[in-house]
Design a protein around this motif. Sequence first.
Motif, PDB file in Angstrom:
ATOM      1  N   GLU A 196       0.819  -1.218   0.000  1.00  0.00           N
ATOM      2  CA  GLU A 196       0.000   0.000   0.000  1.00  0.00           C
ATOM      3  C   GLU A 196       0.853   1.269   0.000  1.00  0.00           C
ATOM      4  O   GLU A 196       0.474   2.276  -0.615  1.00  0.00           O
ATOM      5  N   ARG A 197       1.989   1.238   0.658  1.00  0.00           N
ATOM      6  CA  ARG A 197       2.853   2.415   0.671  1.00  0.00           C
ATOM      7  C   ARG A 197       3.270   2.796  -0.751  1.00  0.00           C
ATOM      8  O   ARG A 197       3.350   3.980  -1.095  1.00  0.00           O
ATOM      9  N   VAL A 198       3.522   1.797  -1.575  1.00  0.00           N
ATOM     10  CA  VAL A 198       3.893   2.037  -2.971  1.00  0.00           C
ATOM     11  C   VAL A 198       2.744   2.699  -3.719  1.00  0.00           C
ATOM     12  O   VAL A 198       2.937   3.667  -4.467  1.00  0.00           O
ATOM     13  N   LEU A 199       1.534   2.198  -3.504  1.00  0.00           N
ATOM     14  CA  LEU A 199       0.380   2.769  -4.190  1.00  0.00           C
ATOM     15  C   LEU A 199       0.112   4.192  -3.730  1.00  0.00           C
ATOM     16  O   LEU A 199      -0.185   5.082  -4.538  1.00  0.00           O
ATOM     17  N   ARG A 200       0.219   4.423  -2.436  1.00  0.00           N
ATOM     18  CA  ARG A 200       0.001   5.783  -1.929  1.00  0.00           C
ATOM     19  C   ARG A 200       1.003   6.760  -2.552  1.00  0.00           C
ATOM     20  O   ARG A 200       0.646   7.895  -2.895  1.00  0.00           O
ATOM     21  N   ALA A 201       2.238   6.332  -2.695  1.00  0.00           N
ATOM     22  CA  ALA A 201       3.271   7.206  -3.264  1.00  0.00           C
ATOM     23  C   ALA A 201       2.977   7.550  -4.721  1.00  0.00           C
ATOM     24  O   ALA A 201       3.338   8.632  -5.199  1.00  0.00           O
ATOM     25  N   ALA A 202       2.310   6.639  -5.430  1.00  0.00           N
ATOM     26  CA  ALA A 202       2.005   6.864  -6.845  1.00  0.00           C
ATOM     27  C   ALA A 202       0.694   7.603  -7.049  1.00  0.00           C
ATOM     28  O   ALA A 202       0.385   8.028  -8.165  1.00  0.00           O
ATOM     29  N   SER A 203      -0.085   7.783  -5.984  1.00  0.00           N
ATOM     30  CA  SER A 203      -1.450   8.293  -6.106  1.00  0.00           C
ATOM     31  C   SER A 203      -1.542   9.800  -5.906  1.00  0.00           C
ATOM     32  O   SER A 203      -0.923  10.355  -5.000  1.00  0.00           O
ATOM     33  N   ASP A 204      -2.350  10.424  -6.747  1.00  0.00           N
ATOM     34  CA  ASP A 204      -2.708  11.825  -6.556  1.00  0.00           C
ATOM     35  C   ASP A 204      -3.862  11.943  -5.563  1.00  0.00           C
ATOM     36  O   ASP A 204      -4.016  12.965  -4.890  1.00  0.00           O
ATOM     37  N   PHE A 205      -4.687  10.911  -5.509  1.00  0.00           N
ATOM     38  CA  PHE A 205      -5.809  10.807  -4.576  1.00  0.00           C
ATOM     39  C   PHE A 205      -5.809   9.381  -4.037  1.00  0.00           C
ATOM     40  O   PHE A 205      -5.284   8.465  -4.672  1.00  0.00           O
ATOM     41  N   PHE A 206      -6.425   9.204  -2.882  1.00  0.00           N
ATOM     42  CA  PHE A 206      -6.439   7.861  -2.300  1.00  0.00           C
ATOM     43  C   PHE A 206      -7.761   7.643  -1.579  1.00  0.00           C
ATOM     44  O   PHE A 206      -8.220   8.510  -0.830  1.00  0.00           O
ATOM     45  N   VAL A 207      -8.370   6.495  -1.810  1.00  0.00           N
ATOM     46  CA  VAL A 207      -9.641   6.130  -1.178  1.00  0.00           C
ATOM     47  C   VAL A 207      -9.386   5.067  -0.124  1.00  0.00           C
ATOM     48  O   VAL A 207      -8.880   3.986  -0.434  1.00  0.00           O
ATOM     49  N   GLU A 208      -9.729   5.379   1.093  1.00  0.00           N
ATOM     50  CA  GLU A 208      -9.533   4.429   2.188  1.00  0.00           C
ATOM     51  C   GLU A 208     -10.641   3.377   2.238  1.00  0.00           C
ATOM     52  O   GLU A 208     -10.364   2.190   2.396  1.00  0.00           O
ATOM     53  N   ARG A 209     -11.902   3.832   2.125  1.00  0.00           N
ATOM     54  CA  ARG A 209     -13.028   2.903   2.300  1.00  0.00           C
ATOM     55  C   ARG A 209     -14.159   3.118   1.296  1.00  0.00           C
ATOM     56  O   ARG A 209     -14.815   2.170   0.906  1.00  0.00           O
ATOM     57  N   SER A 210     -14.419   4.350   0.903  1.00  0.00           N
ATOM     58  CA  SER A 210     -15.591   4.651   0.090  1.00  0.00           C
ATOM     59  C   SER A 210     -15.284   5.741  -0.927  1.00  0.00           C
ATOM     60  O   SER A 210     -14.525   6.676  -0.638  1.00  0.00           O
ATOM     61  N   PHE A 211     -15.913   5.628  -2.085  1.00  0.00           N
ATOM     62  CA  PHE A 211     -15.799   6.676  -3.097  1.00  0.00           C
ATOM     63  C   PHE A 211     -16.351   8.006  -2.597  1.00  0.00           C
ATOM     64  O   PHE A 211     -16.026   9.054  -3.144  1.00  0.00           O
ATOM     65  N   ASP A 212     -17.168   7.973  -1.563  1.00  0.00           N
ATOM     66  CA  ASP A 212     -17.681   9.218  -0.989  1.00  0.00           C
ATOM     67  C   ASP A 212     -16.554  10.139  -0.535  1.00  0.00           C
ATOM     68  O   ASP A 212     -16.731  11.363  -0.463  1.00  0.00           O
ATOM     69  N   GLU A 213     -15.401   9.570  -0.229  1.00  0.00           N
ATOM     70  CA  GLU A 213     -14.254  10.368   0.230  1.00  0.00           C
ATOM     71  C   GLU A 213     -13.755  11.319  -0.849  1.00  0.00           C
ATOM     72  O   GLU A 213     -13.034  12.283  -0.553  1.00  0.00           O
ATOM     73  N   LEU A 214     -14.125  11.069  -2.102  1.00  0.00           N
ATOM     74  CA  LEU A 214     -13.655  11.904  -3.217  1.00  0.00           C
ATOM     75  C   LEU A 214     -14.532  13.117  -3.468  1.00  0.00           C
ATOM     76  O   LEU A 214     -14.221  13.931  -4.339  1.00  0.00           O
ATOM     77  N   ALA A 215     -15.623  13.236  -2.729  1.00  0.00           N
ATOM     78  CA  ALA A 215     -16.525  14.377  -2.926  1.00  0.00           C
ATOM     79  C   ALA A 215     -15.788  15.695  -2.824  1.00  0.00           C
ATOM     80  O   ALA A 215     -15.112  15.975  -1.839  1.00  0.00           O
ATOM     81  N   GLY A 216     -15.898  16.506  -3.872  1.00  0.00           N
ATOM     82  CA  GLY A 216     -15.271  17.813  -3.883  1.00  0.00           C
ATOM     83  C   GLY A 216     -13.805  17.825  -4.254  1.00  0.00           C
ATOM     84  O   GLY A 216     -13.234  18.891  -4.467  1.00  0.00           O
ATOM     85  N   LYS A 217     -13.181  16.652  -4.356  1.00  0.00           N
ATOM     86  CA  LYS A 217     -11.748  16.608  -4.645  1.00  0.00           C
ATOM     87  C   LYS A 217     -11.444  16.527  -6.133  1.00  0.00           C
ATOM     88  O   LYS A 217     -10.365  16.922  -6.559  1.00  0.00           O
ATOM     89  N   LEU A 218     -12.372  16.003  -6.908  1.00  0.00           N
ATOM     90  CA  LEU A 218     -12.116  15.808  -8.333  1.00  0.00           C
ATOM     91  C   LEU A 218     -12.942  16.734  -9.199  1.00  0.00           C
ATOM     92  O   LEU A 218     -12.990  16.576 -10.402  1.00  0.00           O
ATOM     93  N   SER A 219     -13.576  17.730  -8.595  1.00  0.00           N
ATOM     94  CA  SER A 219     -14.452  18.624  -9.359  1.00  0.00           C
ATOM     95  C   SER A 219     -13.639  19.675 -10.100  1.00  0.00           C
ATOM     96  O   SER A 219     -12.465  19.867  -9.830  1.00  0.00           O
TER      97      SER A 219
END
Length: 219
Positions: A196-219
Amino acid sequence: MHEFKGAIFDMDGTLLDSMPVWDRLSQRFLGKYGVTVTDEDYTAIEGTTQLQGAQYFIDKYPFLPFDAEGLVRGLDELIEARYAAIAKPKDGVRPFLDGLRARGVKMAIATLTARHHAEKALRDRDMLDYFAFMLTIEDVGVSKRRPDIYLRAADKLGLAPADCIVFEDAPYAGETAKNAGFRVCGMAEPAYAAGERVLRAASDFFVERSFDELAGKLS
């Protein structure tokens, strides 16, 4: 704000909570024939088509009472049963996809799962129609350690990699997409916890449990 025009989704572990479908799948089927499937075997068949993976086992264990096509049929029955019993949409995924569609974001699927399984899994859960098309391992012939599937998806969407976000749960796949010029949204997945540390380092955004966490971040 992070404007983007295209979204390319992995399926298992990203759109669907379905990684347990594949947990030691080959062992579950082949164990009754006296085969012990090793980590080396799983590494060898990573990124292969179902038929290629089946041929690997037939070549290594010639005492098996079927050919590669017979092994594929047996595995198919097990896979379909496990999808029906186990797989479910990821938390918050439908409202998220509805939001992208309302904004005119072009969406596609890039999965290493065989097309007939992927299409059925998504159709059975009323999710297939969100996507303009699906690319699978059968279309590109290489694993996600190479960017072919993402680049082809972007091209089919008529977009540059920089205009797309790739949604992935596999650390190596997230790295591949990032290195190919895509933005990446990593998805936490217990099956890949060790990386997971590798994926987090490559990610601009990260979802822990739900797509709801992306609200307002990708608009």
